[in-house]
Design a protein around this motif. Structure first.
Motif, mmCIF file in Angstrom:
data_model
loop_
_atom_site.group_PDB
_atom_site.id
_atom_site.type_symbol
_atom_site.label_atom_id
_atom_site.label_comp_id
_atom_site.label_asym_id
_atom_site.label_seq_id
_atom_site.Cartn_x
_atom_site.Cartn_y
_atom_site.Cartn_z
ATOM 1 N N ARG A 146 0.834 -1.215 0.000
ATOM 2 C CA ARG A 146 0.000 0.000 0.000
ATOM 3 C C ARG A 146 0.865 1.260 0.000
ATOM 4 O O ARG A 146 0.583 2.223 -0.714
ATOM 5 C CB ARG A 146 -0.941 0.000 1.221
ATOM 6 C CG ARG A 146 -2.038 -1.038 1.125
ATOM 7 C CD ARG A 146 -3.067 -0.886 2.247
ATOM 8 N NE ARG A 146 -3.992 -2.016 2.224
ATOM 9 C CZ ARG A 146 -4.015 -2.995 3.124
ATOM 10 N NH1 ARG A 146 -3.186 -2.967 4.162
ATOM 11 N NH2 ARG A 146 -4.882 -3.986 3.014
ATOM 12 N N TYR A 147 1.918 1.245 0.787
ATOM 13 C CA TYR A 147 2.799 2.420 0.854
ATOM 14 C C TYR A 147 3.494 2.648 -0.501
ATOM 15 O O TYR A 147 3.607 3.782 -0.975
ATOM 16 C CB TYR A 147 3.845 2.246 1.966
ATOM 17 C CG TYR A 147 4.722 3.472 2.149
ATOM 18 C CD1 TYR A 147 4.291 4.550 2.919
ATOM 19 C CD2 TYR A 147 5.970 3.571 1.521
ATOM 20 C CE1 TYR A 147 5.078 5.688 3.068
ATOM 21 C CE2 TYR A 147 6.761 4.698 1.662
ATOM 22 C CZ TYR A 147 6.314 5.752 2.436
ATOM 23 O OH TYR A 147 7.084 6.884 2.575
ATOM 24 N N THR A 148 3.946 1.556 -1.119
ATOM 25 C CA THR A 148 4.607 1.636 -2.430
ATOM 26 C C THR A 148 3.664 2.258 -3.461
ATOM 27 O O THR A 148 4.047 3.143 -4.231
ATOM 28 C CB THR A 148 5.039 0.221 -2.897
ATOM 29 O OG1 THR A 148 5.935 -0.325 -1.929
ATOM 30 C CG2 THR A 148 5.710 0.263 -4.257
ATOM 31 N N ARG A 149 2.418 1.787 -3.463
ATOM 32 C CA ARG A 149 1.416 2.309 -4.399
ATOM 33 C C ARG A 149 1.156 3.806 -4.147
ATOM 34 O O ARG A 149 1.023 4.590 -5.094
ATOM 35 C CB ARG A 149 0.114 1.513 -4.267
ATOM 36 C CG ARG A 149 0.175 0.142 -4.926
ATOM 37 C CD ARG A 149 -0.970 -0.773 -4.486
ATOM 38 N NE ARG A 149 -2.278 -0.155 -4.558
ATOM 39 C CZ ARG A 149 -3.041 -0.076 -5.662
ATOM 40 N NH1 ARG A 149 -2.603 -0.610 -6.785
ATOM 41 N NH2 ARG A 149 -4.233 0.498 -5.629
ATOM 42 N N LYS A 150 1.106 4.192 -2.882
ATOM 43 C CA LYS A 150 0.871 5.599 -2.524
ATOM 44 C C LYS A 150 2.008 6.481 -3.065
ATOM 45 O O LYS A 150 1.761 7.536 -3.653
ATOM 46 C CB LYS A 150 0.778 5.708 -0.993
ATOM 47 C CG LYS A 150 0.501 7.112 -0.468
ATOM 48 C CD LYS A 150 0.224 7.055 1.033
ATOM 49 C CE LYS A 150 0.002 8.437 1.635
ATOM 50 N NZ LYS A 150 1.249 9.221 1.736
ATOM 51 N N SER A 158 1.664 6.769 -6.870
ATOM 52 C CA SER A 158 0.502 7.585 -7.256
ATOM 53 C C SER A 158 0.749 9.069 -7.006
ATOM 54 O O SER A 158 0.162 9.928 -7.665
ATOM 55 C CB SER A 158 -0.750 7.126 -6.497
ATOM 56 O OG SER A 158 -0.648 7.465 -5.126
ATOM 57 N N GLU A 159 1.631 9.376 -6.059
ATOM 58 C CA GLU A 159 1.931 10.784 -5.741
ATOM 59 C C GLU A 159 3.130 11.320 -6.528
ATOM 60 O O GLU A 159 3.661 12.388 -6.233
ATOM 61 C CB GLU A 159 2.172 10.931 -4.233
ATOM 62 C CG GLU A 159 0.897 10.721 -3.413
ATOM 63 C CD GLU A 159 1.153 10.675 -1.911
ATOM 64 O OE1 GLU A 159 2.349 10.720 -1.515
ATOM 65 O OE2 GLU A 159 0.176 10.588 -1.139
ATOM 66 N N GLY A 160 3.588 10.530 -7.500
ATOM 67 C CA GLY A 160 4.686 11.005 -8.356
ATOM 68 C C GLY A 160 6.073 10.625 -7.865
ATOM 69 O O GLY A 160 7.072 11.207 -8.304
ATOM 70 N N THR A 205 8.141 13.424 -13.202
ATOM 71 C CA THR A 205 8.692 12.275 -12.472
ATOM 72 C C THR A 205 9.698 11.520 -13.334
ATOM 73 O O THR A 205 10.785 11.149 -12.870
ATOM 74 C CB THR A 205 7.552 11.314 -12.041
ATOM 75 O OG1 THR A 205 6.575 12.054 -11.318
ATOM 76 C CG2 THR A 205 8.087 10.194 -11.174
ATOM 77 N N VAL A 206 9.333 11.293 -14.597
ATOM 78 C CA VAL A 206 10.229 10.568 -15.509
ATOM 79 C C VAL A 206 11.513 11.375 -15.719
ATOM 80 O O VAL A 206 12.619 10.821 -15.731
ATOM 81 C CB VAL A 206 9.527 10.256 -16.851
ATOM 82 C CG1 VAL A 206 10.489 9.566 -17.814
ATOM 83 C CG2 VAL A 206 8.304 9.367 -16.615
ATOM 84 N N GLU A 216 -5.864 5.408 -6.466
ATOM 85 C CA GLU A 216 -5.982 5.416 -7.932
ATOM 86 C C GLU A 216 -4.581 5.347 -8.534
ATOM 87 O O GLU A 216 -3.753 6.233 -8.317
ATOM 88 C CB GLU A 216 -6.704 6.686 -8.392
ATOM 89 C CG GLU A 216 -7.135 6.595 -9.843
ATOM 90 C CD GLU A 216 -7.902 7.830 -10.298
ATOM 91 O OE1 GLU A 216 -7.726 8.218 -11.449
ATOM 92 O OE2 GLU A 216 -8.656 8.402 -9.471
ATOM 93 N N MET A 217 -4.340 4.279 -9.282
ATOM 94 C CA MET A 217 -2.997 4.056 -9.831
ATOM 95 C C MET A 217 -2.962 4.305 -11.339
ATOM 96 O O MET A 217 -3.964 4.126 -12.030
ATOM 97 C CB MET A 217 -2.558 2.611 -9.562
ATOM 98 C CG MET A 217 -2.220 2.336 -8.117
ATOM 99 S SD MET A 217 -0.742 3.242 -7.561
ATOM 100 C CE MET A 217 0.557 2.332 -8.395
#
Length: 684
Positions: free
Chosen positions: A105-109, A112-114, A136-137, A230-231
């Motif tokens: 969950r933390y990884t996904r967060k 998702s936040e860039g 980000t890229v 939301e991913m």
């Protein structure tokens, strides 16, 4: 008996279904697998393939998993990595307290936040972020010191791929098959949806993007989880390493090398025994055309019909290294290792050689390597204490193409790449070699030119351009005028090049086809320098393909062909008249002709010269088979033009398919040569 080690297999549809079934005991389990899928090579210690001889031996099975493992009626009968949420490995964040579901969950967060994260998968770590976020890229590029080289993108599913890229059923079959390689797909110019698309920074100035689908359960969980976050539907998924080093495979390496690149690191406690980068594949004439052969394919063997007997080790090339073990008529190429200029990669090579020898139960009689006296690959070969056989680089390319096509007869080998050490002490790279399993004759080559500046010349095509122009005019003043018009470099830089050429300082004669492409790219104003290997040559190819695609098909006639001699007679071989071709390209460029059109003419004329040389060599030798190999033949336009022209002249044309044409494939050629060498010496 014959030993076959299974490659790692992507998650199967049944396991994927169970992964998201709330009533299944493996719901959201990051290590779900069955008899049909999961890690193999990367967790294996020795054969036969049993749990105790894998890194899963550290995890005792729970009662339910053990029942499935031991009962033939279950989907997981004899599945060595079998486990569940109660008894298997666990994911966790390095340097933080979160484990299991909280870590995911933390990884996904963060994503998702860039943010940028490192994720440990099957064969090593990836660096991962939202592929739609330009900022980000760009940050990842800056941190990784990788300004232009394309990033691979992992897309959520086939629907997303279809929305973003041009695709066809034969591509989708492999894209979503059990290997799930990265496939180079054309970007759709105008996506038919209005959602965010992959950003330009993924593959700058490149009409293609490398796409793969999730193949490990943890990757699926990053896209879809039960946390309401939301991913994005596509993620950058690039090898987790510092430039030149092998992919990181454990926490220690990741913390040492990747902590400066990312905002968090998602790891797990299942040990990776052998690194395996993602395989990369292009397509030619609706068939796979391998660029990097690794996860999902290695170490499946190639077989030849010749009944060889013996055991050999071929150490491979210096760049894009993979090695190959030969056992009788079976040849096992290793997973991708990397560039051996970095001593960490040399260490990884030594270790992986030892592991694969153990798995295949092999004790090589001889080791085969390149003839270059200063390569680290040669050093590794010579320290093994075995008899060493050395093979010229471009000949090894042709042998690899012959072996893949199970050809033991003589061929006219067209071996075009960057650079390799020639038998005459000069730099080779655009060679026509009349070859068989016993040796070769250098029947033709690109017209030699002076390559000035050593390693810098492979990154700075303007240096090659200046050298070609100076060689053409022989006059500093005239050359300086042309350089100024083309804006190739400063007067001071030009004068340094002239002096180095005149005094032969750090200057050597070269027939490198790769450098020729770089030089023409600079002359046409397409790319003066490269930030990664092959960048200028790729840009030249894309310009030519743009012309072919958009203008040539609407033109009433082909571009007019320059009138000049295609070939010249050298002292000891045919010379492709690349000098006159470049003169023609330069003349047209100075007269304001379109650079895309000239890029196409360069490809077309080089293919005509190659074909003319093969026809001439056939007249002298009677050989009617041509083989195309070397990194320059990753250029699909040159491959297509040369292939078609040779076939029009009645040649049988051998090409690569599942062995890379670049240096990642030469170990196969070395291994076949070593086996033939053993065979000859036994029969003496």
């Amino acid at each position: 008996g014959e030993i076959f080690v299974s490659p790692d297999i992507a998650i199967c549809p049944e396991c994927k279904k169970e992964l998201y079934d709330k009533n299944d005991r493996r719901y959201l389990h990051p290590f779900i697998n069955c008899t049909c899928c999961g890690p193999r090579l990367t967790i294996l210690d020795s054969m036969p393939y049993d749990r105790v001889r894998t890194s899963m031996g550290e995890f005792p099975m729970c009662e339910k998993c053990e029942y499935e493992y031991t009962h033939a009626e279950t989907r997981r009968f004899d599945a060595q990595p079998v486990c569940c949420n109660d008894c298997g490995p666990e994911v966790y964040l390095l340097g933080r307290k979160e484990r299991g579901a909280d870590a995911i969950r933390y990884t996904r967060k963060v994503i998702s936040e860039g943010g940028i994260v490192a994720v440990k998968g099957i064969g090593g770590f990836h660096l991962c972020c939202d592929a739609a976020k330009e900022e980000t890229v760009a940050r990842l590029r800056q941190r990784k010191k990788r300004p232009m080289k394309p990033f691979a993108v992992m897309m959520k599913d086939l629907d997303v791929v279809r929305r973003e890229c041009e695709t066809e059923p034969h591509l989708e079959e492999i894209l979503d098959g059990h290997q799930k390689p990265i496939i180079l797909l054309e970007k759709l110019s105008y996506p038919f949806n209005e959602t965010k698309t992959i950003c330009d920074a993924i593959a700058p100035d490149n009409p293609k993007v490398g796409v793969m689908l999730p193949y490990a359960p943890v990757q699926l969980l990053i896209f879809t989880y039960d946390d309401g976050i939301e991913m994005p539907e596509f993620l950058v998924m690039t090898s987790g390493n510092t430039s030149g080093a092998p992919i990181c495979r454990d926490d220690q390496e990741a913390e040492a090398e990747l902590s400066g690149f990312c905002d968090c690191m998602l790891s797990h406690d299942r040990k990776i025994r052998i690194r395996a980068d993602d395989s990369v594949m292009d397509f030619y004439e609706d068939k796979p055309y391998m660029i990097r052969r690794s996860r999902g394919y290695a170490p499946l063997p190639f077989m030849v019909s010749t009944p060889y007997q013996g055991q050999v080790l071929a150490i491979g090339g210096e760049l894009k290294n993979s090695f190959c073990i030969g056992v009788d008529n079976r040849f096992y190429p290793s997973p991708y290792v990397g560039d051996l200029e970095d001593l960490r990669t040399v260490k990884a090579l030594r270790e992986t050689v030892g592991r694969l020898e153990t798995l295949l139960e092999v004790e090589p009689e001889i080791v085969c390597c390149d003839v270059h006296p200063k390569y680290n690959s040669v050093m590794v070969a010579e320290e093994l204490g075995l008899p060493v056989v050395k093979v010229q680089h471009h000949y090894a390319h042709i042998l690899s193409c012959m072996a893949e096509n199970d050809c033991a007869e003589q061929v006219i080998g067209v071996s075009f790449d960057g650079t390799g050490y020639g038998t005459d002490g000069t730099i080779w790279g655009g060679e026509i070699l009349l070859s068989d399993l016993n040796g070769f004759e250098r029947a033709g080559s690109v017209m030699p030119f002076l390559q000035i500046g050593g390693d810098a010349s492979s990154k700075e095509g303007w240096r090659i351009a200046v050298s070609l122009l100076y060689g053409m005019t022989g006059d500093r003043e005239k050359t300086s005028e042309i350089i100024e018009k083309l804006e190739l470099c400063t007067k001071q830089e030009a004068n340094v090049q002239f002096t180095m050429a005149d005094r032969k300082i750090n200057a050597v004669m070269s027939t490198s086809a790769g450098r020729l492409f770089d030089g023409v790219s600079a002359i046409l104003g397409i790319r003066r320098k490269s930030t990664f290997e092959g960048e200028a040559s790729m840009a030249l190819e894309f310009a030519a393909e743009e012309y072919q695609k958009n203008r040539l098909k609407n033109a009433k006639k082909m571009p007019e062909i320059p009138t000049y001699e295609l070939l010249k007679e050298g002292n000891d071989r045919l010379l492709l008249n690349t000098g006159s071709l470049i003169k023609e390209i330069l003349y047209r460029r100075l007269n304001g002709e379109d650079s895309d059109r000239l890029a196409y003419i360069f490809h077309q004329e080089l293919a005509r010269q190659i074909t003319a040389s093969c026809v001439k060599i056939r007249e002298q030798s009677g050989c009617n088979k041509a083989a195309l190999s070397g990194g320059v033949f990753q250029n699909r336009l040159l491959l297509e033009l040369t292939d078609h022209m040779l076939k029009q002249q009645g040649f049988e044309v051998l090409k690569h398919q599942l062995v890379p044409p670049n240096d990642g494939g030469i170990a196969l050629g070395q291994a076949v040569y070593a086996m033939a060498y053993l065979d000859r010496n036994r029969n003496k």
